[in-house]
Design a protein around this motif. Sequence first.
Motif, PDB file in Angstrom:
ATOM      1  N   GLY A   1       0.815  -1.214   0.000  1.00 22.24           N
ATOM      2  CA  GLY A   1       0.000   0.000   0.000  1.00 22.24           C
ATOM      3  C   GLY A   1       0.844   1.258   0.000  1.00 22.24           C
ATOM      4  O   GLY A   1       0.567   2.211  -0.732  1.00 22.24           O
ATOM      5  N   GLY A   2       1.892   1.265   0.813  1.00 19.00           N
ATOM      6  CA  GLY A   2       2.760   2.435   0.858  1.00 19.00           C
ATOM      7  C   GLY A   2       3.495   2.662  -0.450  1.00 19.00           C
ATOM      8  O   GLY A   2       3.570   3.788  -0.947  1.00 19.00           O
ATOM      9  N   SER A   3       4.020   1.586  -1.036  1.00 16.81           N
ATOM     10  CA  SER A   3       4.764   1.711  -2.298  1.00 16.81           C
ATOM     11  C   SER A   3       3.859   2.193  -3.421  1.00 16.81           C
ATOM     12  O   SER A   3       4.228   3.085  -4.204  1.00 16.81           O
ATOM     13  CB  SER A   3       5.392   0.365  -2.666  1.00 16.81           C
ATOM     14  N   LEU A   4       2.654   1.614  -3.522  1.00 15.07           N
ATOM     15  CA  LEU A   4       1.733   2.006  -4.586  1.00 15.07           C
ATOM     16  C   LEU A   4       1.188   3.417  -4.367  1.00 15.07           C
ATOM     17  O   LEU A   4       0.890   4.130  -5.333  1.00 15.07           O
ATOM     18  CB  LEU A   4       0.584   1.004  -4.688  1.00 15.07           C
TER      19      LEU A   4
ATOM     20  N   THR B   1      -6.091   6.346 -13.046  1.00 15.55           N
ATOM     21  CA  THR B   1      -7.240   6.551 -12.170  1.00 15.55           C
ATOM     22  C   THR B   1      -7.412   5.387 -11.205  1.00 15.55           C
ATOM     23  O   THR B   1      -7.627   5.585 -10.005  1.00 15.55           O
ATOM     24  CB  THR B   1      -8.524   6.732 -13.000  1.00 15.55           C
ATOM     25  N   ALA B   2      -7.310   4.153 -11.724  1.00 14.76           N
ATOM     26  CA  ALA B   2      -7.477   2.966 -10.880  1.00 14.76           C
ATOM     27  C   ALA B   2      -6.444   2.940  -9.759  1.00 14.76           C
ATOM     28  O   ALA B   2      -6.773   2.662  -8.595  1.00 14.76           O
ATOM     29  CB  ALA B   2      -7.376   1.704 -11.731  1.00 14.76           C
ATOM     30  N   LEU B   3      -5.200   3.244 -10.100  1.00 13.15           N
ATOM     31  CA  LEU B   3      -4.139   3.209  -9.094  1.00 13.15           C
ATOM     32  C   LEU B   3      -4.327   4.305  -8.045  1.00 13.15           C
ATOM     33  O   LEU B   3      -4.231   4.044  -6.839  1.00 13.15           O
ATOM     34  CB  LEU B   3      -2.773   3.358  -9.778  1.00 13.15           C
ATOM     35  N   PHE B   4      -4.612   5.532  -8.492  1.00 15.53           N
ATOM     36  CA  PHE B   4      -4.742   6.625  -7.533  1.00 15.53           C
ATOM     37  C   PHE B   4      -6.008   6.485  -6.695  1.00 15.53           C
ATOM     38  O   PHE B   4      -6.005   6.800  -5.503  1.00 15.53           O
ATOM     39  CB  PHE B   4      -4.734   7.972  -8.266  1.00 15.53           C
ATOM     40  N   VAL B   5      -7.083   5.987  -7.308  1.00 12.06           N
ATOM     41  CA  VAL B   5      -8.315   5.751  -6.544  1.00 12.06           C
ATOM     42  C   VAL B   5      -8.066   4.700  -5.474  1.00 12.06           C
ATOM     43  O   VAL B   5      -8.481   4.855  -4.321  1.00 12.06           O
ATOM     44  CB  VAL B   5      -9.459   5.326  -7.487  1.00 12.06           C
ATOM     45  N   TRP B   6      -7.377   3.615  -5.860  1.00 14.15           N
ATOM     46  CA  TRP B   6      -7.092   2.562  -4.881  1.00 14.15           C
ATOM     47  C   TRP B   6      -6.257   3.112  -3.732  1.00 14.15           C
ATOM     48  O   TRP B   6      -6.541   2.839  -2.563  1.00 14.15           O
ATOM     49  CB  TRP B   6      -6.361   1.404  -5.555  1.00 14.15           C
ATOM     50  N   ALA B   7      -5.224   3.886  -4.043  1.00 17.97           N
ATOM     51  CA  ALA B   7      -4.367   4.447  -3.004  1.00 17.97           C
ATOM     52  C   ALA B   7      -5.148   5.412  -2.118  1.00 17.97           C
ATOM     53  O   ALA B   7      -4.998   5.408  -0.886  1.00 17.97           O
ATOM     54  CB  ALA B   7      -3.177   5.158  -3.636  1.00 17.97           C
ATOM     55  N   SER B   8      -6.006   6.249  -2.717  1.00 20.63           N
ATOM     56  CA  SER B   8      -6.771   7.222  -1.945  1.00 20.63           C
ATOM     57  C   SER B   8      -7.810   6.544  -1.067  1.00 20.63           C
ATOM     58  O   SER B   8      -7.992   6.907   0.102  1.00 20.63           O
ATOM     59  CB  SER B   8      -7.448   8.223  -2.882  1.00 20.63           C
TER      60      SER B   8
ATOM     61  N   GLY C   1      -1.741  14.284   1.062  1.00 24.07           N
ATOM     62  CA  GLY C   1      -2.253  13.419   2.125  1.00 24.07           C
ATOM     63  C   GLY C   1      -2.021  11.950   1.822  1.00 24.07           C
ATOM     64  O   GLY C   1      -1.662  11.163   2.706  1.00 24.07           O
ATOM     65  N   VAL C   2      -2.227  11.546   0.566  1.00 28.37           N
ATOM     66  CA  VAL C   2      -1.996  10.156   0.171  1.00 28.37           C
ATOM     67  C   VAL C   2      -0.516   9.804   0.320  1.00 28.37           C
ATOM     68  O   VAL C   2      -0.165   8.709   0.775  1.00 28.37           O
ATOM     69  CB  VAL C   2      -2.465   9.928  -1.285  1.00 28.37           C
ATOM     70  N   LEU C   3       0.367  10.729  -0.053  1.00 30.12           N
ATOM     71  CA  LEU C   3       1.809  10.480   0.057  1.00 30.12           C
ATOM     72  C   LEU C   3       2.214  10.297   1.520  1.00 30.12           C
ATOM     73  O   LEU C   3       2.976   9.375   1.851  1.00 30.12           O
ATOM     74  CB  LEU C   3       2.579  11.643  -0.566  1.00 30.12           C
ATOM     75  N   ALA C   4       1.718  11.179   2.388  1.00 30.29           N
ATOM     76  CA  ALA C   4       2.041  11.063   3.812  1.00 30.29           C
ATOM     77  C   ALA C   4       1.538   9.738   4.372  1.00 30.29           C
ATOM     78  O   ALA C   4       2.234   9.074   5.156  1.00 30.29           O
ATOM     79  CB  ALA C   4       1.442  12.242   4.582  1.00 30.29           C
ATOM     80  N   TYR C   5       0.333   9.345   3.972  1.00 32.34           N
ATOM     81  CA  TYR C   5      -0.220   8.080   4.441  1.00 32.34           C
ATOM     82  C   TYR C   5       0.589   6.905   3.904  1.00 32.34           C
ATOM     83  O   TYR C   5       0.772   5.894   4.580  1.00 32.34           O
ATOM     84  CB  TYR C   5      -1.682   7.954   4.015  1.00 32.34           C
ATOM     85  N   GLY C   6       1.092   7.027   2.661  1.00 34.65           N
ATOM     86  CA  GLY C   6       1.917   5.969   2.092  1.00 34.65           C
ATOM     87  C   GLY C   6       3.192   5.763   2.885  1.00 34.65           C
ATOM     88  O   GLY C   6       3.609   4.621   3.135  1.00 34.65           O
ATOM     89  N   PHE C   7       3.824   6.859   3.318  1.00 29.46           N
ATOM     90  CA  PHE C   7       5.027   6.734   4.144  1.00 29.46           C
ATOM     91  C   PHE C   7       4.695   6.139   5.508  1.00 29.46           C
ATOM     92  O   PHE C   7       5.497   5.396   6.083  1.00 29.46           O
ATOM     93  CB  PHE C   7       5.704   8.099   4.299  1.00 29.46           C
ATOM     94  N   HIS C   8       3.513   6.455   6.023  1.00 24.32           N
ATOM     95  CA  HIS C   8       3.092   5.848   7.297  1.00 24.32           C
ATOM     96  C   HIS C   8       2.895   4.344   7.135  1.00 24.32           C
ATOM     97  O   HIS C   8       3.233   3.567   8.042  1.00 24.32           O
ATOM     98  CB  HIS C   8       1.792   6.498   7.780  1.00 24.32           C
ATOM     99  N   ASP C   9       2.364   3.920   5.984  1.00 27.71           N
ATOM    100  CA  ASP C   9       2.238   2.490   5.718  1.00 27.71           C
ATOM    101  C   ASP C   9       3.601   1.805   5.733  1.00 27.71           C
ATOM    102  O   ASP C   9       3.759   0.706   6.278  1.00 27.71           O
ATOM    103  CB  ASP C   9       1.578   2.263   4.351  1.00 27.71           C
TER     104      ASP C   9
ATOM    105  N   PHE D   1       9.522  -0.856   7.192  1.00 29.49           N
ATOM    106  CA  PHE D   1      10.483  -0.487   6.157  1.00 29.49           C
ATOM    107  C   PHE D   1      11.170   0.828   6.497  1.00 29.49           C
ATOM    108  O   PHE D   1      12.298   1.073   6.063  1.00 29.49           O
ATOM    109  CB  PHE D   1       9.792  -0.371   4.793  1.00 29.49           C
ATOM    110  N   LEU D   2      10.466   1.690   7.229  1.00 30.54           N
ATOM    111  CA  LEU D   2      11.002   2.982   7.626  1.00 30.54           C
ATOM    112  C   LEU D   2      10.868   3.139   9.134  1.00 30.54           C
ATOM    113  O   LEU D   2       9.895   2.642   9.733  1.00 30.54           O
ATOM    114  CB  LEU D   2      10.262   4.125   6.912  1.00 30.54           C
ATOM    115  N   PRO D   3      11.812   3.826   9.778  1.00 29.62           N
ATOM    116  CA  PRO D   3      11.745   4.006  11.233  1.00 29.62           C
ATOM    117  C   PRO D   3      10.829   5.165  11.609  1.00 29.62           C
ATOM    118  O   PRO D   3      10.312   5.884  10.754  1.00 29.62           O
ATOM    119  CB  PRO D   3      13.202   4.312  11.594  1.00 29.62           C
ATOM    120  N   GLY D   4      10.632   5.343  12.902  1.00 29.40           N
ATOM    121  CA  GLY D   4       9.935   6.521  13.410  1.00 29.40           C
ATOM    122  C   GLY D   4       8.442   6.370  13.578  1.00 29.40           C
ATOM    123  O   GLY D   4       7.735   7.374  13.704  1.00 29.40           O
TER     124      GLY D   4
END
Length: 281
Positions: free
Chosen positions: A72-75, A131-138, A193-201, A207-210
């Motif tokens: 989810g985070g990568s996509l 659209t499919a990819l961004f909708v799924w991520a959102s 917002g989607v990008l921030a959530y992706g990094f949280h995933d 995969f990432l600390p913090g």
Amino acid sequence: MFSNYLIGLREGLEASLVVCILIAYLVKTDRRDALRPIWIGIGIAVALSFGFGCALEFGSQELTFEAQEALGGSLSILAVGLVTWMVFWMRRTARHLKSELHGKLDAALAMGTGALVATAFLAVGREGLETALFVWASVHAASDGSPRPLLGVALGLLTAILLGWLFYRGALRINLARFFTWTGGMLVVVAAGVLAYGFHDLQEARFLPGEKSLAFDISDTIPPDSWYGTLLKGVFNFQPDPTVLQVTVWLLYLIPTLALFLAPTDFGRRRTTPAPVRDKV
């Protein structure tokens, strides 16, 4: 729900305009015999986009929690990259889109039925897959267990189809450049917002600390299950307890991207003035 409606409207309208341009050109040039392969190409593109979205949704459910979060985070990051490129591309080429599609369609008409199918498929398929990819991520980022995110996307797509039909019939005229500028700017905010959530995933996937390093926690002031918390979550993917990494990524993406997007179209271009003409002696 509004952010997902915006995605469906913006992305769907781009695809609708492409279809309108292709169909209108064939009708005006009296090439109605070429409409069938165009619709076949469009149908294949829509089916592929829908299948891609289903594969993302149902395929990810078979994974472990960590694998789901990593995927989810990568996509999400990939989707933000694609949609950012798309809004800048549309801002730069919207005024030339019609002539560009006409040129491709003329070449396809000369080559035959297969080329017509491929032209329609490629023109609509790219928009559909993005659209499919961004909708799924959102939807993944804003999911609260309710069907509202998907309902927002569906309403946005239906609105886009209706607007496309009205454009084709000549019953609606709006300033498309201004429309795409405003919706593009709002889409950049949603993408942040989607990008921030992706990094949280990726943090949850280890995969990432913090993950435990919170920038702030205002859950008592803005409860996630309150109506205003739900509204902020649906519109901006707002989280009352983000990590330091989420806030950093959000700011580093949103501020420069929005500034560049809203800058004048000739920003950064070097203006050259013609050399003065000297009289011959």
